[in-house]
Design a protein around this motif. Sequence first.
Motif, PDB file in Angstrom:
ATOM      1  N   UNK A 200      70.452  50.277  33.699  1.00 14.73           N
ATOM      2  CA  UNK A 200      70.873  48.990  32.963  1.00 14.73           C
ATOM      3  C   UNK A 200      70.073  48.888  31.715  1.00 14.73           C
ATOM      4  N   UNK A 201      68.598  49.297  31.852  1.00 19.53           N
ATOM      5  CA  UNK A 201      67.517  49.178  31.048  1.00 19.53           C
ATOM      6  C   UNK A 201      67.249  50.437  30.136  1.00 19.53           C
ATOM      7  N   UNK A 202      68.186  51.420  30.439  1.00 23.41           N
ATOM      8  CA  UNK A 202      67.993  52.765  29.892  1.00 23.41           C
ATOM      9  C   UNK A 202      66.510  52.972  29.913  1.00 23.41           C
ATOM     10  N   UNK A 203      66.050  53.228  31.100  1.00 20.71           N
ATOM     11  CA  UNK A 203      64.795  53.617  31.426  1.00 20.71           C
ATOM     12  C   UNK A 203      64.705  54.939  32.040  1.00 20.71           C
ATOM     13  N   UNK A 204      64.408  56.202  31.118  1.00 27.19           N
ATOM     14  CA  UNK A 204      64.457  57.247  31.617  1.00 27.19           C
ATOM     15  C   UNK A 204      63.226  57.924  31.590  1.00 27.19           C
ATOM     16  N   UNK A 205      62.892  58.570  32.747  1.00 30.51           N
ATOM     17  CA  UNK A 205      61.373  59.161  32.786  1.00 30.51           C
ATOM     18  C   UNK A 205      61.476  60.721  33.025  1.00 30.51           C
TER      19      UNK A 205
ATOM     20  N   UNK B  52      60.204  58.549  42.106  1.00 22.60           N
ATOM     21  CA  UNK B  52      61.195  59.561  42.841  1.00 22.60           C
ATOM     22  C   UNK B  52      60.246  60.698  43.409  1.00 22.60           C
ATOM     23  N   UNK B  53      59.439  61.244  43.086  1.00 23.96           N
ATOM     24  CA  UNK B  53      58.631  62.037  43.649  1.00 23.96           C
ATOM     25  C   UNK B  53      58.387  61.569  45.017  1.00 23.96           C
ATOM     26  N   UNK B  54      57.588  60.457  45.135  1.00 24.72           N
ATOM     27  CA  UNK B  54      57.109  59.720  46.451  1.00 24.72           C
ATOM     28  C   UNK B  54      58.434  59.521  47.344  1.00 24.72           C
ATOM     29  N   UNK B  55      59.553  59.250  46.950  1.00 25.97           N
ATOM     30  CA  UNK B  55      60.719  59.133  47.636  1.00 25.97           C
ATOM     31  C   UNK B  55      61.197  60.108  48.342  1.00 25.97           C
ATOM     32  N   UNK B  56      61.270  61.432  47.486  1.00 25.39           N
ATOM     33  CA  UNK B  56      61.445  62.599  48.008  1.00 25.39           C
ATOM     34  C   UNK B  56      60.603  63.286  48.939  1.00 25.39           C
TER      35      UNK B  56
ATOM     36  N   UNK C 132      58.574  45.210  41.936  1.00 28.52           N
ATOM     37  CA  UNK C 132      57.439  44.311  43.018  1.00 28.52           C
ATOM     38  C   UNK C 132      57.935  45.059  44.417  1.00 28.52           C
ATOM     39  N   UNK C 133      59.066  44.930  44.797  1.00 23.85           N
ATOM     40  CA  UNK C 133      59.550  45.361  46.043  1.00 23.85           C
ATOM     41  C   UNK C 133      59.066  46.830  46.204  1.00 23.85           C
ATOM     42  N   UNK C 134      59.143  47.705  45.319  1.00 24.49           N
ATOM     43  CA  UNK C 134      58.764  49.061  45.719  1.00 24.49           C
ATOM     44  C   UNK C 134      57.351  49.135  45.471  1.00 24.49           C
ATOM     45  N   UNK C 135      56.748  48.512  44.638  1.00 22.02           N
ATOM     46  CA  UNK C 135      55.301  48.630  44.550  1.00 22.02           C
ATOM     47  C   UNK C 135      54.371  48.215  45.790  1.00 22.02           C
ATOM     48  N   UNK C 136      55.042  47.282  46.508  1.00 18.67           N
ATOM     49  CA  UNK C 136      54.777  46.592  47.853  1.00 18.67           C
ATOM     50  C   UNK C 136      54.761  47.656  48.786  1.00 18.67           C
ATOM     51  N   UNK C 137      56.062  48.496  48.881  1.00 15.04           N
ATOM     52  CA  UNK C 137      56.364  49.372  49.626  1.00 15.04           C
ATOM     53  C   UNK C 137      55.431  50.922  49.427  1.00 15.04           C
TER      54      UNK C 137
ATOM     55  N   UNK D 293      52.056  64.174  52.261  1.00 13.02           N
ATOM     56  CA  UNK D 293      52.074  62.751  51.640  1.00 13.02           C
ATOM     57  C   UNK D 293      50.497  62.722  51.231  1.00 13.02           C
ATOM     58  N   UNK D 294      50.373  62.580  49.724  1.00  8.94           N
ATOM     59  CA  UNK D 294      49.053  62.424  49.169  1.00  8.94           C
ATOM     60  C   UNK D 294      49.048  60.902  48.690  1.00  8.94           C
ATOM     61  N   UNK D 295      47.934  60.371  49.232  1.00 10.64           N
ATOM     62  CA  UNK D 295      47.605  58.884  48.974  1.00 10.64           C
ATOM     63  C   UNK D 295      47.534  58.763  47.328  1.00 10.64           C
ATOM     64  N   UNK D 296      46.908  59.703  46.574  1.00 13.37           N
ATOM     65  CA  UNK D 296      46.532  59.453  45.107  1.00 13.37           C
ATOM     66  C   UNK D 296      48.035  59.553  44.537  1.00 13.37           C
ATOM     67  N   UNK D 297      49.186  60.468  44.825  1.00 15.27           N
ATOM     68  CA  UNK D 297      50.418  60.541  44.196  1.00 15.27           C
ATOM     69  C   UNK D 297      51.014  59.081  44.651  1.00 15.27           C
ATOM     70  N   UNK D 298      50.849  58.557  45.903  1.00 12.36           N
ATOM     71  CA  UNK D 298      51.541  57.183  46.191  1.00 12.36           C
ATOM     72  C   UNK D 298      51.122  56.158  45.247  1.00 12.36           C
ATOM     73  N   UNK D 299      49.578  56.014  45.143  1.00 14.74           N
ATOM     74  CA  UNK D 299      49.139  55.153  44.274  1.00 14.74           C
ATOM     75  C   UNK D 299      49.346  55.372  42.892  1.00 14.74           C
ATOM     76  N   UNK D 300      49.902  56.467  42.193  1.00 18.67           N
ATOM     77  CA  UNK D 300      50.081  56.464  40.958  1.00 18.67           C
ATOM     78  C   UNK D 300      51.620  56.075  40.932  1.00 18.67           C
ATOM     79  N   UNK D 301      52.340  56.101  41.705  1.00 19.03           N
ATOM     80  CA  UNK D 301      53.714  55.493  41.723  1.00 19.03           C
ATOM     81  C   UNK D 301      53.698  53.912  41.671  1.00 19.03           C
ATOM     82  N   UNK D 302      52.492  53.526  42.653  1.00 20.61           N
ATOM     83  CA  UNK D 302      52.228  52.132  42.550  1.00 20.61           C
ATOM     84  C   UNK D 302      51.733  51.479  41.211  1.00 20.61           C
ATOM     85  N   UNK D 303      50.999  52.066  40.687  1.00 22.77           N
ATOM     86  CA  UNK D 303      50.425  51.882  39.364  1.00 22.77           C
ATOM     87  C   UNK D 303      51.304  51.710  38.231  1.00 22.77           C
ATOM     88  N   UNK D 304      52.320  52.700  38.534  1.00 22.29           N
ATOM     89  CA  UNK D 304      53.635  52.859  37.386  1.00 22.29           C
ATOM     90  C   UNK D 304      54.492  51.669  37.511  1.00 22.29           C
TER      91      UNK D 304
END
Length: 802
Positions: A488-493, A499-503, A430-435, A409-420
């Motif tokens: 629902x918002x057709x948000x494809x990335x 997802x990377x952090x979750x896995x 907001x919930x996922x950003x807090x987590x 687990x890399x802190x920089x990767x997690x913060x990148x997800x937070x920024x996204x």
Amino acid sequence: MARLTLSIDLQTRRITAGVTELTGEGARRVIGLGGSGLSRLWLGQELHRRIQTALGEEEPGFSPEVHLSTEIQIDDWTLALTGRADGVLFDGECPLRIDEIKTLHFAVDLNHLFTDERLEPFRHQVRLYAWMLSKGGPPIPARLILADIVTGEEREETVPWAPDLIEAWLRKRVYRLVAAEERRLRRLEELRDAAEKIPFPHAEPRALQLEIGEMVRTTIEAGEHLLLQASTGTGKTAAVLHPALQAALTRGKRVFFLTAKTLQQRLASQTLRAMQGERLFRSLQLRAKAKMCANTEMVCHEEFCPWAKEYGVKLVRTGLLRELLEGSSHQDPDRIYERASNTEVCPFEVSLDLLPDVDVVVCDYNYVFDPTIGLAALLGGSALQDAVLVIDEVHNLVDRSRDYYSPVLRRTDILRATEFLTQRDNRVFNLLAELCQELADLVGDLVDQVITGKGDGDQITTFDPEDFSNFRMAFDGAMLQYFLYKRENDLWIAEDPVMDIFLSLTRFHRVLGLGGSEFVHLARRSREEGDVIKIFCRDASRFIGAVLEETAGVVAMSATLEPFGFYRDLLGFDAQRTSEMALPSPFPESNRLVVNIADIDTTWRRRAAHYDAVASWITRLAPGQRNSLVLFPSYAYLRAVHERMPPTEHSVLAQNPGSTEGSQHEVLEALAGNDPHVVLAVLGGIFAEGVDYPGDMLSQVIVVSPGLPQFNTERELLKQHFQEAYGHGFSYAYLIPGITRVVQAAGRLIRSESDRGVIVLIGRRFQDGRHARFLPAPWTDGDPRNLLYEDPEFSIQRFFDE
């Protein structure tokens, strides 16, 4: 996954089955987190545990995980049933109620056309448990408890049942199972007949191939394991696959050909097609999931991917599996992708659904040894018992197996997800950003506890599993809401950092729960990576060995398997079940010249002083109008020498970090041309292993340095463990991996009886007995001084002039 118990004996007319095997979901299979994905399974287990705990607190007579078994005569058949109920409420010894707990995503699973079809297997399950527990007494009430994995909401349903209806349903199931078993046995008999007719894939097997084949056949017929060392170019693939397939099919087993590289998969598939004759057996090549995804983003969930939506129903309706199986004996991934994507069903899942109907599978190591994939998850608990493994280039599995069990687990990767996540202001993000922020803080705190200030380094520490269990639980629920929002918002990335952090968190949590002395918890701080926590697996032999032990037979092959004890120890081969076979090169020794340039110091501390000398030797030794491949232990070493190369008549090509199959193809095309080239590349890379240089494409391989792994904290931890566990610390951690890479690279040179070439070893350590003892005996003839020549340039020129 629970071990499956289904067995059908037609002679004694006895069937043994688990309740879940009789109540499977069939065609209504769901893909991804909304179905039975790994994360969903873990979350379901955690919710089960919490609901069971609450029921135990509310009702003192409640007992969780109650084992049940019974037998019933159905006509002249005996059906033995076993199962484990989630809970039973007792009054003393008297059962009052039986409970079955199922976890679903209510918003998805309970609000579509197939809701009843989805729930009916669960109802059958609790009915069977109630019938088993009530047998001979009054009917016991059956209750189905549904829990929402997102909100935690619970719903209860009383499931009615009657003994006569249960027994009528069981009668139907028994006769369906018997019919399926009779079909399976007919197919096995066909395969036994076919095994004798399978042709060798080439005109005639060579003497060495016949020797290999006899040993392979004996090994598999006895259900044993074999470590096979044979030189590159001896035709190992054909020599092993032909007898392995014959012996396996005769025993009713399936063959898995495992390899780390795509090129070897293609070669194995070509070999199999040459043996299939008149559709004698079926084969399949499994391609990586990412390369088989037809969606714009790899989110494997029926709510977010049209190729996953109603997958099971569409698969049955279109008859795609039958069409593919009837259309060809070999299932090629390109053909599967084309037909599946056109039919709008997931190509990768179609590949997996073809598995039960094929006899040979060609795939990556991951499909057997990666614990998050694994055969048991794909084919059921008994898959390994019916599998014969042919492991190609098995020397690669040592490092790969440790990687499976070394999550980061890399802190920089997690913060990148937070920024996204903070770029959108809504409840889900907001919930996922807090987590993510809390997880990043946890990583930082764990590093701060053992590393002060901004200094670089690694430190051993200890992680609390409870911290990561809480994060895992919170993330699992939040991620489902996240997927719904994206759909629902057709948000494809294309590359979703969340997802990377979750896995990564999922893998980290799973490995943390394994425990054992093989694992060391590390905290790291560096300028390149920032704060990092890692569970470092020093030795995966316990896990790999458990897989090997369960199989019906194993043949593990490579050109570099000596000393055999190294691979036997680090891959967990049982010494009592494992034989070893080392074959000499079939090619004339006069076709090869091995030279050592011993006036160069390639050690890390002294190599910079010799960069110019190395560059000079490469230029001087490159044979005129011929191609030379020069291999270095690192890109930094390669670049330093490249910058100092003097003018030469050869065109110089240099490998760059991240080189792809495309760049490999460009270099091979250049080598096939008329102009001479010197290719600078790295040991263990795409130009050093798993690549062919046919004909006159390559005349010389120069290896700079023994290629020992870099000294660092992890390598020293390996050395310590290997010394304690096996008594070979330095050899297992440094020497054998380094010399193996050297020998593998040299193996690119001579692959047929007509090939001739020169191997040059640059570095004085090749004269050191500790290093030299691991070089092939035919190279040194027992003394590394035999590699020294008074005038290497003249000796090489004379060799080519002969």
